[in-house]
Design an enzyme around this catalytic site. Structure first.
Site, mmCIF file in Angstrom:
data_model
loop_
_atom_site.group_PDB
_atom_site.id
_atom_site.type_symbol
_atom_site.label_atom_id
_atom_site.label_comp_id
_atom_site.label_asym_id
_atom_site.label_seq_id
_atom_site.Cartn_x
_atom_site.Cartn_y
_atom_site.Cartn_z
ATOM 1 N N HIS A 9 -6.492 -2.515 -6.908
ATOM 2 C CA HIS A 9 -7.472 -3.215 -6.081
ATOM 3 C C HIS A 9 -8.539 -3.952 -6.881
ATOM 4 C CE1 HIS A 9 -5.445 -1.194 -2.861
ATOM 5 N NE2 HIS A 9 -6.286 -1.643 -1.947
ATOM 6 N N HIS A 41 -3.957 -9.243 2.045
ATOM 7 C CA HIS A 41 -4.500 -8.173 1.209
ATOM 8 C C HIS A 41 -3.387 -7.475 0.413
ATOM 9 C CE1 HIS A 41 -7.005 -4.835 -0.052
ATOM 10 N NE2 HIS A 41 -6.121 -4.005 0.468
ATOM 11 N N LYS A 101 -3.170 10.322 2.016
ATOM 12 C CA LYS A 101 -4.534 9.837 2.236
ATOM 13 C C LYS A 101 -5.410 10.963 2.797
ATOM 14 C CE LYS A 101 -7.570 6.177 3.312
ATOM 15 N NZ LYS A 101 -7.819 4.799 3.727
ATOM 16 N N HIS A 111 -8.679 -7.400 -5.412
ATOM 17 C CA HIS A 111 -9.857 -7.893 -4.673
ATOM 18 C C HIS A 111 -10.374 -9.183 -5.288
ATOM 19 C CE1 HIS A 111 -11.036 -3.769 -2.770
ATOM 20 N NE2 HIS A 111 -10.299 -4.500 -1.967
ATOM 21 N N ASN A 160 -7.779 3.094 -4.984
ATOM 22 C CA ASN A 160 -8.046 1.697 -5.364
ATOM 23 C C ASN A 160 -7.121 1.182 -6.458
ATOM 24 O OD1 ASN A 160 -10.175 1.484 -3.538
ATOM 25 N ND2 ASN A 160 -11.568 2.462 -4.982
ATOM 26 N N GLU A 165 0.843 -1.207 0.000
ATOM 27 C CA GLU A 165 0.000 0.000 0.000
ATOM 28 C C GLU A 165 0.878 1.257 0.000
ATOM 29 O OE1 GLU A 165 -3.276 -0.130 -0.324
ATOM 30 O OE2 GLU A 165 -3.989 -1.986 0.600
ATOM 31 N N ARG A 191 -11.349 9.974 -4.440
ATOM 32 C CA ARG A 191 -10.934 8.940 -3.480
ATOM 33 C C ARG A 191 -10.715 7.584 -4.154
ATOM 34 N NH1 ARG A 191 -12.894 8.125 2.813
ATOM 35 N NH2 ARG A 191 -11.675 6.250 3.179
ATOM 36 N N GLU A 207 -16.133 9.045 -1.348
ATOM 37 C CA GLU A 207 -15.764 8.393 -2.614
ATOM 38 C C GLU A 207 -16.775 8.606 -3.742
ATOM 39 O OE1 GLU A 207 -13.735 4.638 -2.128
ATOM 40 O OE2 GLU A 207 -14.146 4.097 -4.198
HETATM 41 N N1 NAD Z 1 -11.055 1.034 6.280
HETATM 42 C C1 NAD Z 1 -10.224 1.132 5.286
HETATM 43 O O1 NAD Z 1 -10.105 2.184 4.655
HETATM 44 C C2 NAD Z 1 -9.376 -0.054 4.930
HETATM 45 C C3 NAD Z 1 -8.315 0.101 4.035
HETATM 46 C C4 NAD Z 1 -7.511 -1.001 3.772
HETATM 47 C C5 NAD Z 1 -7.766 -2.209 4.406
HETATM 48 N N2 NAD Z 1 -8.822 -2.326 5.257
HETATM 49 C C6 NAD Z 1 -9.115 -3.585 5.934
HETATM 50 O O2 NAD Z 1 -8.013 -3.883 6.792
HETATM 51 C C7 NAD Z 1 -7.961 -5.284 6.997
HETATM 52 C C8 NAD Z 1 -6.534 -5.741 6.891
HETATM 53 O O3 NAD Z 1 -5.771 -5.077 7.865
HETATM 54 P P1 NAD Z 1 -4.347 -5.629 8.349
HETATM 55 O O4 NAD Z 1 -3.518 -5.926 7.182
HETATM 56 O O5 NAD Z 1 -3.862 -4.676 9.367
HETATM 57 O O6 NAD Z 1 -4.720 -7.050 8.962
HETATM 58 P P2 NAD Z 1 -5.055 -7.594 10.421
HETATM 59 O O7 NAD Z 1 -5.797 -6.630 11.232
HETATM 60 O O8 NAD Z 1 -5.647 -8.930 10.212
HETATM 61 O O9 NAD Z 1 -3.594 -7.765 11.058
HETATM 62 C C9 NAD Z 1 -2.680 -8.659 10.480
HETATM 63 C C10 NAD Z 1 -2.158 -9.672 11.511
HETATM 64 O O10 NAD Z 1 -1.190 -9.052 12.332
HETATM 65 C C11 NAD Z 1 -1.527 -9.213 13.715
HETATM 66 N N3 NAD Z 1 -1.021 -8.018 14.370
HETATM 67 C C12 NAD Z 1 -1.528 -6.763 14.282
HETATM 68 N N4 NAD Z 1 -0.687 -5.894 14.872
HETATM 69 C C13 NAD Z 1 0.351 -6.602 15.367
HETATM 70 C C14 NAD Z 1 1.539 -6.253 16.081
HETATM 71 N N5 NAD Z 1 1.838 -4.981 16.326
HETATM 72 N N6 NAD Z 1 2.367 -7.251 16.449
HETATM 73 C C15 NAD Z 1 2.078 -8.548 16.130
HETATM 74 N N7 NAD Z 1 0.994 -8.936 15.447
HETATM 75 C C16 NAD Z 1 0.146 -7.963 15.067
HETATM 76 C C17 NAD Z 1 -3.017 -9.407 13.719
HETATM 77 O O11 NAD Z 1 -3.456 -10.087 14.854
HETATM 78 C C18 NAD Z 1 -3.210 -10.225 12.448
HETATM 79 O O12 NAD Z 1 -2.935 -11.573 12.698
HETATM 80 C C19 NAD Z 1 -8.895 -5.912 5.985
HETATM 81 O O13 NAD Z 1 -10.059 -6.355 6.645
HETATM 82 C C20 NAD Z 1 -9.212 -4.773 5.027
HETATM 83 O O14 NAD Z 1 -10.500 -4.879 4.468
HETATM 84 C C21 NAD Z 1 -9.618 -1.275 5.521
HETATM 85 ZN ZN ZN Z 2 -5.838 -1.950 0.108
#
Ligand code: NAD
Ligand code: ZN
Length: 365
Positions: free
Chosen positions: A248, A265, A227, A252, A245, A185, A241, A237
């Site tokens: 994506h 992801h 951002k 996706h 993507n 990202e 915005r 969006e």
């Molecule tokens: N709202 C938005 O604008 C937006 C944008 C992009 C992604 N997302 C969403 O975000 C999610 C993915 O987020 P992610 O990649 O952070 O995944 P996640 O929250 O699943 O975290 C990834 C893994 O790392 C672990 N973890 C988190 N912090 C840690 C730390 N400091 N030390 C050790 N382990 C840690 C978690 O338990 C998990 O197993 C998806 O559901 C996606 O849809 C939302």
């Molecule tokens: Zn993304």
């Protein structure tokens, strides 16, 4: 400490970025005038590292805390855990002025944000993102939500936090693979918005992979600033915005057809970005040297840049793209780059071109 402001009128808020910032959480929440009770929503990977500390620090500032720990992973972004959070919050008598702290990655942030948006028709929330992906992307901008069986992020709300606090020290415990996925990202921001930043990433990638604090702080701050600028101009969006993507549309679809298990992801998005760069070459005349720089940087970050899919899987990718909620009237729209740092959204791409790119990208049939 670096500070980035998200300008949204009365809903503006600060993103604070720095090492050992968690200690600031209590005093900052006090300054924001938040109520005396709060629920800390976290997951069972994050809780052992930072749960108690967060609780202790908030209590030292006079807050009464309840910690809600969900299982890690995408499956927890569900109505079941929304319900569980509501019940615990009601049991601990959280009221309109109480607040939610989202302590974790994007899963926790999206779920906790949605809980905060809907509990008692909305109570304040604070993001404490602990993954690189959450620090540069999901914690900023106010998209909250959960998944349904029918698909990802199908229920949600635009609901902005009161504060985003990125403590770089929390990244020390983040697994290597998650760090690399976050970099996908990060690289995206260079492609869509800032060619100089892309060049800086080419120079500093190794430092970022080694978690050099000064390099990470600058990278995270620049991503948050980009951002914030984009979200300030188009919160819900309706236009700009959508550039966020990039990569994506195919990314996706890849996640969907592989059952949200094979790729993280950021990894799926890396493949999606390689495809989008190739489409950009073909459709918007992105110079081939730039498409190659995109591919090369993703590769150096240890991200997948090719995959082995059957012809049937390629068809499934096309079908999944058509189901994506960003598709309107059956047309597949892409975000494409005219040059590095300059993207255009809403680019209609014929199916045949998409298939051609899937072939070229060395997906073996
Ligand atoms: N709202 C938005 O604008 C937006 C944008 C992009 C992604 N997302 C969403 O975000 C999610 C993915 O987020 P992610 O990649 O952070 O995944 P996640 O929250 O699943 O975290 C990834 C893994 O790392 C672990 N973890 C988190 N912090 C840690 C730390 N400091 N030390 C050790 N382990 C840690 C978690 O338990 C998990 O197993 C998806 O559901 C996606 O849809 C939302
Ligand atoms: Zn993304």
């Amino acid at each position: 400490m670096q500070r980035v402001k998200v300008e949204l009128g009365s809903r503006s808020y600060d993103i604070l970025i720095g090492r050992d910032l968690l200690a600031e959480l209590g005093p900052r929440c006090r300054k924001l005038g938040l109520g005396s009770r709060c629920a800390i929503i976290t997951d069972s990977n994050v809780a052992p590292h930072y749960g108690e500390e967060t609780q202790r620090l908030l209590e030292a500032s006079g807050f009464q805390t309840t910690i809600i720990t969900i299982p890690p992973g995408e499956k927890s972004k569900s109505l079941k855990y929304v319900g569980a959070c509501y019940d615990t919050m009601a049991k601990h008598r959280l009221e309109r002025k109480s607040f939610v702290v989202a302590l974790g990655g994007g899963v926790v942030g999206d779920l906790a944000g949605f809980v905060a948006a809907s509990y008692l028709r909305g109570i304040p929330f604070v993001q404490v993102p602990t993954t690189l992906l959450a620090q540069v992307d999901s914690s900023v901008g106010g998209k909250t939500g959960i998944n349904l069986k029918a698909g990802k992020n199908l229920v949600g709300a635009f609901y902005q936090p009161k504060l985003v606090l990125c403590d770089l020290a929390t990244l020390d415990t983040l697994p290597e693979r998650e760090l690399r996925a976050g970099l996908s990202e990060v690289i995206k921001y260079g492609i869509i918005y800032d060619a100089l930043f892309f060049r800086r990433l080419e120079e500093q990638l190794e430092g970022a992979l080694k978690r050099d604090p000064a390099i990470l702080a600058k990278i995270i701050a620049r991503c948050c600033a980009i951002k914030a600028e984009v979200v300030s101009q188009d919160e819900t969006e309706t236009g700009l915005r959508a550039i966020l993507n990039f990569g994506h549309t195919i990314g996706h679809a890849l996640e969907a057809i592989s059952g949200y298990g094979k790729y993280l992801h950021g990894e799926a998005i890396a493949l999606g970005q390689v495809c989008a760069a190739r489409l950009s070459q073909k459709i918007l005349g992105l110079p081939s040297a730039d498409a190659e720089r995109i591919r090369a940087l993703l590769e150096r970050a240890g991200l997948p840049i090719e995959a082995h899919l059957t012809a049937a899987q390629k068809q499934k990718i096309l079908a999944a793209m058509k189901l994506d909620k960003k598709v309107s009237a059956g047309e597949i729209k892409f975000v494409l780059a005219r040059q590095l740092g300059k993207d255009e959204h809403g680019q209609k791409v014929p199916e045949s071109e998409v298939l051609a790119v899937l072939e070229k990208i060395q997906f073996n049939s």
